[in-house]
Design an enzyme around this catalytic site. Structure first.
Site: not given
Ligand code: PLP
Length: 393
Positions: A58, A111, A183, A208
């Site tokens: 962790r 998001y 982000d 992603k």
């Molecule tokens: C998918 C996504 C998240 C969150 O990520 P997870 O891996 O699903 O927890 C945050 N910001 C954006 C732009 C995303 O597409």
């Protein structure tokens, strides 16, 4: 070897790699929860931070370290903090950087869950937040209060594809003493590097484009400087939203082809966006690679390419949106994005359905809006599929 001065594509292959006792050519999976200390003094030194040794997964683990170093080199940051998911990264940032009574400004079309967790849960601890269209810096200025601490933006925004000006955002934040977070999930560092513009923190859902194969959920935070990293790292450990070694291995493996995947899916996206823009059943298309995009020039100036995400508005609103979802065959009807396979979804009935209608409309998420994540299939097959599906809407 020192990989810091290598070009991006070489870093993808070599950065974060370390020598092990067998001369492994790829990063081994250290699937262990804990690590044996050499003796009592070594154990004590590890806990005192006087030895580099590993303690407990962790807290740290060689496979995860490798990904953290690799991502930091790709984003030109100090060091990465890998998390169990993108939302793990979001919560680590919120918890690590905000205190009771603080205020955060964020992109209105951020998001969905990044907004919902703040409004629903952090508000219980006296943290305030305001959501504005950050594509116009004047809106950010207007929202600043004496207790504003964090400016949390997403560009391109989700799913409206609005582009916020990274350089101007940083200038405003610096003038008002705000910490800046971006982000960067829609771009990956291949297309955009917010830290180069002066952002303090960049984070990703690794789920992603970075992993790119729709088989891992993960997140990562990269800070520009040690100070903020040292605030966030222990927070991630305390929250327990660490990554697992096997997850880290898969992401490292996926990352090796990031440039190739981005190039191909972006090339496909450009052709599909042009096709959609001409189609009679479509009201408008938002893709930063089309000159019709309102921030076309800005996108060109701060992104290496327009990416693989397209939003478009169908004529016929909600019903047409849902109908299209039922007609596609090759495109997969699924949320998420950034994989080698093309995904299609309808935000008003899916990802953004939990936002109330007025917040959704204010953020530009209309009823006929469709979000399209373009994969690396043959583009002609994708266009054929969209064509037949649109015929039946
Ligand atoms: C998918 C996504 C998240 C969150 O990520 P997870 O891996 O699903 O927890 C945050 N910001 C954006 C732009 C995303 O597409």
């Amino acid at each position: 070897m020192d990989t810091k001065d290598l070009k991006f594509d070489s870093k993808l292959i070599h950065a974060g790699m370390f020598d092990d006792q067998f001369g492994s050519a790829t990063v081994p999976i250290y699937q262990t929860s804990t690590f044996r200390f050499k003796n009592a003094d070594h154990g004590a030194a590890c806990f005192a931070g006087e030895s580099e040794g590993y303690i407990y997964t962790r807290i740290n683990n060689p496979t995860i370290d490798s990904l953290e170093v690799l991502m930091a080199e790709l984003e030109n940051g100090y060091r990465g903090i890998a998390c169990s998911s993108g939302m793990g990264a979001v919560n680590t940032i919120y918890m690590g950087l905000l205190r009771q009574g603080d205020h955060m400004i964020s992109t209105d079309a951020v998001y969905g869950p990044s907004r919902i967790v703040m409004e629903k849960h952090y508000s219980k601890f006296g943290i305030e937040s305001t959501y504005v269209d950050t594509t116009d810096p004047a809106n950010i200025l207007k929202a600043i209060r004496p207790n504003t601490r964090l400016l949390f933006i997403e560009t391109p925004s989700n799913p409206t594809m609005g582009i916020s000006d990274l350089e101007e955002t940083v200038q405003i934040a610096r003038k008002h003493g705000l910490i800046t977070v971006a982000d960067n999930t829609f771009c990956s560092p291949y297309l955009q590097k917010p830290l180069d513009f002066g952002f303090d923190v960049v984070f990703h859902s690794l789920t992603k484009f970075i992993n790119g194969h729709a088989d891992v959920v993960g997140g990562i935070i990269v800070s520009r400087e040690k100070g903020i990293h040292d605030l966030l790292r222990p927070m991630m450990v305390s929250l327990g939203c660490n990554m697992d070694p096997h997850q880290a291995y898969l992401v490292i493996r996926g990352l090796k082809t990031l440039s190739l995947r981005m190039e191909r899916s972006q090339e496909n996206a450009m052709k599909i966006a042009s096709f959609l823009e001409e189609h009679p059943r479509i009201e408008w298309v938002k893709y930063p690679g089309l000159p019709s995009h309102p921030h076309y020039e800005l996108a060109r100036s701060q992104m290496r390419g327009p990416g693989a995400m397209i939003s478009f508005e169908l004529k016929g609103g909600h019903t047409a949106g849902k109908r299209l979802m039922n007609q596609v065959r090759l495109c997969i009807l699924a949320v998420s994005l950034g994989g080698v396979e093309t995904l299609i979804q309808h935000p008003a009935s899916m990802t953004h359905s939990k936002l109330d209608r007025s917040a959704r409309e204010k953020a530009g998420i209309s009823d006929g809006l469709v979000r399209f994540s373009v994969g690396i299939e043959d583009v002609d097959d994708l266009i054929d599929d969209l064509s037949q599906a649109l015929e039946q809407v």
